[in-house]
Design an enzyme around this catalytic site. Structure first.
Site, PDB file in Angstrom:
ATOM      1  N   GLN A 175      -9.863  -4.275  -3.402  1.00  0.00           N
ATOM      2  CA  GLN A 175     -11.044  -3.755  -3.037  1.00  0.00           C
ATOM      3  C   GLN A 175     -12.191  -4.029  -3.894  1.00  0.00           C
ATOM      4  OE1 GLN A 175     -11.997  -2.090   0.145  1.00  0.00           O
ATOM      5  NE2 GLN A 175     -13.925  -2.811  -0.893  1.00  0.00           N
ATOM      6  N   ASP A 200     -17.355   6.292  -1.271  1.00  0.00           N
ATOM      7  CA  ASP A 200     -16.431   6.185  -0.558  1.00  0.00           C
ATOM      8  C   ASP A 200     -16.279   7.544   0.299  1.00  0.00           C
ATOM      9  OD1 ASP A 200     -13.853   5.506   0.260  1.00  0.00           O
ATOM     10  OD2 ASP A 200     -12.844   5.762  -1.498  1.00  0.00           O
ATOM     11  N   ARG A 215       0.768  -1.038  -0.170  1.00  0.00           N
ATOM     12  CA  ARG A 215      -0.128  -0.111   0.023  1.00  0.00           C
ATOM     13  C   ARG A 215       1.010   1.135  -0.001  1.00  0.00           C
ATOM     14  NH1 ARG A 215      -5.460   1.070   3.571  1.00  0.00           N
ATOM     15  NH2 ARG A 215      -5.774  -0.534   1.799  1.00  0.00           N
ATOM     16  N   CYS A 227     -16.481   0.849   0.629  1.00  0.00           N
ATOM     17  CA  CYS A 227     -15.336   0.013   0.925  1.00  0.00           C
ATOM     18  C   CYS A 227     -15.076   0.036   2.475  1.00  0.00           C
ATOM     19  CB  CYS A 227     -14.128   0.580  -0.063  1.00  0.00           C
ATOM     20  SG  CYS A 227     -13.924   2.132   0.007  1.00  0.00           S
ATOM     21  N   ARG A 267     -13.468  -9.570   1.157  1.00  0.00           N
ATOM     22  CA  ARG A 267     -11.719  -9.043   1.177  1.00  0.00           C
ATOM     23  C   ARG A 267     -10.827 -10.334   1.293  1.00  0.00           C
ATOM     24  NH1 ARG A 267     -10.086  -3.735   1.165  1.00  0.00           N
ATOM     25  NH2 ARG A 267      -8.516  -4.623   0.532  1.00  0.00           N
ATOM     26  N   HIS A 274      -7.171   0.653  -6.367  1.00  0.00           N
ATOM     27  CA  HIS A 274      -7.513  -0.140  -5.311  1.00  0.00           C
ATOM     28  C   HIS A 274      -8.217  -1.582  -5.896  1.00  0.00           C
ATOM     29  CE1 HIS A 274      -7.859  -1.619  -1.368  1.00  0.00           C
ATOM     30  NE2 HIS A 274      -8.419  -0.667  -0.785  1.00  0.00           N
TER      31      HIS A 274
HETATM   32  N1   CP Z   1     -11.225  -0.856   2.236  1.00  0.00           N
HETATM   33  C1   CP Z   1      -9.910  -0.804   2.756  1.00  0.00           C
HETATM   34  O1   CP Z   1      -9.068  -0.979   2.059  1.00  0.00           O
HETATM   35  O2   CP Z   1     -10.008  -0.699   4.311  1.00  0.00           O
HETATM   36  P1   CP Z   1      -8.298  -0.198   4.802  1.00  0.00           P
HETATM   37  O3   CP Z   1      -8.077   0.737   4.516  1.00  0.00           O
HETATM   38  O4   CP Z   1      -8.736  -0.569   6.452  1.00  0.00           O
HETATM   39  O5   CP Z   1      -7.570  -1.583   4.569  1.00  0.00           O
HETATM   40  N1  NVA Z   2     -10.336   6.287  -1.089  1.00  0.00           N
HETATM   41  C1  NVA Z   2      -9.933   5.778   0.120  1.00  0.00           C
HETATM   42  C2  NVA Z   2     -10.117   4.328   0.276  1.00  0.00           C
HETATM   43  C3  NVA Z   2      -9.773   3.552   1.613  1.00  0.00           C
HETATM   44  C4  NVA Z   2      -9.809   2.307   1.401  1.00  0.00           C
HETATM   45  C5  NVA Z   2      -8.544   6.326   0.430  1.00  0.00           C
HETATM   46  O1  NVA Z   2      -7.694   6.120  -0.390  1.00  0.00           O
HETATM   47  O2  NVA Z   2      -8.363   6.623   1.605  1.00  0.00           O
END
Ligand code: CP
Ligand code: NVA
Length: 300
Positions: free
Chosen positions: A134, A218, A104, A257, A285, A131
Site C-alpha cells: 500500500q 484509514d 495477506r 488507502c 497499486r 501494509h
Molecule cells: N487498500 C487495500 O489494501 O485494499 P484491499 O483491502 O481491498 O486490498
Molecule cells: N487498516 C486496514 C487497511 C485495509 C486496507 C485493515 O487492516 O483492515
C-alpha cells in the site's frame, strides 16, 4: 537493486533509500508506458488471502498477468492457514507448484513463518503489523500529485495507529519526509513501530494538521477488530477528517488507502471533493506492485 532479486518483501524497512526510490522510479516508467518486459513469463505466483481484499488482490492478479505470469488466488476457505494446515506446510507445498507467494495474513508472525519455510519470494499483502505494498503506491501518489517527496513534504496521518501507518512511518524514516501521526491516546502506533521510526512525531493534538501537504486517514476499525467497532467509533469521533479539519491545511491533498467509510473516518465532502487523490492512489497499486515484482523477478 541486486538485493531485491529473488528476495522476500515483508516490510518497507528492509529496503534502503536507493532501493525504495528505484521501485518508485520503475513504477513511474511502467505507468508512463515506457517499460514492457515480461519477467514473469513462465512463472506462477500464489495469491493467498486470509482476509478480504479487492484492490490488493485484483492489482496483483492483473500485474502478474501484465508481466507475463499467471496468478492462482487462494482464499481462507481453501487454505485455512494455521487452522486446516500449519503455515510452514502450506509454504513447503506451494513451493512445489509456484514461484512465489503473495500473502495477506492476520498475525505478522504467519508471514515470517511463510517466508522462512518458502524457498521462493514471499510478499506481504497486509498483516496486522504492516501494509508495505500500500505504502509503495502512496509514495508514488505523493510524488506525482505534489511533484516532490522530501524534507519539505509534511504528511499528517490522522486516525488509528495501525498497519498502514506503521509502513508509512518506515517510509518517512527512509526518505526523510516529516510525518506526524495524530491518534487518540489509546490508539497510537505500536512501540515497535515508534522505535523503528524515532523521527516520526506522534501526538493526539489535531492542531498538528496545520500546514500539511497531505492529510491521510484509514478506517477506525481494521479487519479482525470488528468486535471493537462501537468502542472505536466513540474514541475516534473527534478525529474524523472533515472540511473543518481540512481547512487547517488549505494546501493539503487527501489520501486514504480504501475501503473508506463515509461519515466515520472521513466525510463524503472530503473524500469525494477536489482535494482527494484516493482513486489515483488506488490505481497506483498496480504500477507500484508491477515494479516490485519486476525487481524481484527480473533483470530491471
Ligand atoms: N487498500 C487495500 O489494501 O485494499 P484491499 O483491502 O481491498 O486490498
Ligand atoms: N487498516 C486496514 C487497511 C485495509 C486496507 C485493515 O487492516 O483492515
Amino acid at each position: 537493486m541486486e538485493r531485491l532479486r529473488g528476495s522476500d518483501f515483508l516490510d518497507i524497512a528492509q529496503l534502503d533509500r536507493m532501493e525504495l526510490e528505484g521501485i518508485l522510479d520503475l513504477a513511474g516508467r511502467i505507468k508512463a508506458g515506457g517499460w514492457s518486459d515480461t519477467p514473469l513469463l513462465g512463472r506462477t505466483l500464489a495469491l493467498l488471502f486470509q482476509k478480504p481484499s479487492m484492490r490488493t488482490r485484483v492489482s496483483f492478479q492483473v500485474g502478474v498477468s501484465r508481466l507475463g505470469g499467471r496468478a492462482v488466488t487462494l482464499g481462507n476457505e481453501e487454505v485455512g492457514l494455521g487452522q486446516r494446515e500449519g503455515v510452514a506446510d502450506v509454504a513447503r507445498v506451494l513451493d512445489r507448484y509456484v514461484d512465489g507467494i503473495v500473502a495477506r495474513v492476520g498475525p505478522h508472525r504467519d508471514l515470517l513463518e511463510l517466508a522462512s519455510a518458502s524457498a521462493n519470494p514471499v510478499i506481504n499483502a497486509l498483516s496486522d503489523a504492516s501494509h508495505p505494498c500500500q505504502v509503495l503506491a502512496d509514495l508514488l501518489t505523493m510524488r506525482e500529485a505534489l511533484g516532490r517527496l522530501d524534507a519539505t513534504t509534511r504528511v499528517v496521518f490522522v486516525g488509528d495507529g495501525n498497519n498502514v501507518v506503521s509502513s508509512l512511518m518506515e517510509a518517512a524514516t527512509l526518505l526523510g519526509f516529516p510525518l506526524t501521526v495524530v491518534s487518540p491516546p489509546a490508539y497510537r502506533p505500536s512501540a515497535e513501530a515508534v522505535a523503528r521510526a524515532p523521527e516520526v512525531s506522534v501526538t493526539s493534538d489535531l492542531a498538528a494538521v496545520a500546514g500539511a501537504a497531505i492529510v491521510y486517514t484509514d478506517v477506525w476499525t481494521s479487519m479482525g477488530q470488528e468486535a471493537e467497532a462501537e468502542a472505536r467509533r466513540a474514541e475516534f469521533a473527534k478525529y474524523q477528517v472533515n472540511e473543518r479539519l481540512m481547512e487547517m491545511a488549505p494546501e493539503a491533498l487527501f489520501m486514504h488507502c480504501l475501503p473508506a467509510h463515509r461519515g466515520e473516518e472521513v466525510t463524503a465532502e472530503v473524500i469525494d471533493g477536489p482535494r482527494s487523490v484516493v482513486f489515483d492512489q488506488a490505481g497506483n497499486r498496480l504500477d507500484a506492485q508491477m515494479a516490485l515484482l519486476a525487481l524481484i523477478y527480473g533483470e530491471a
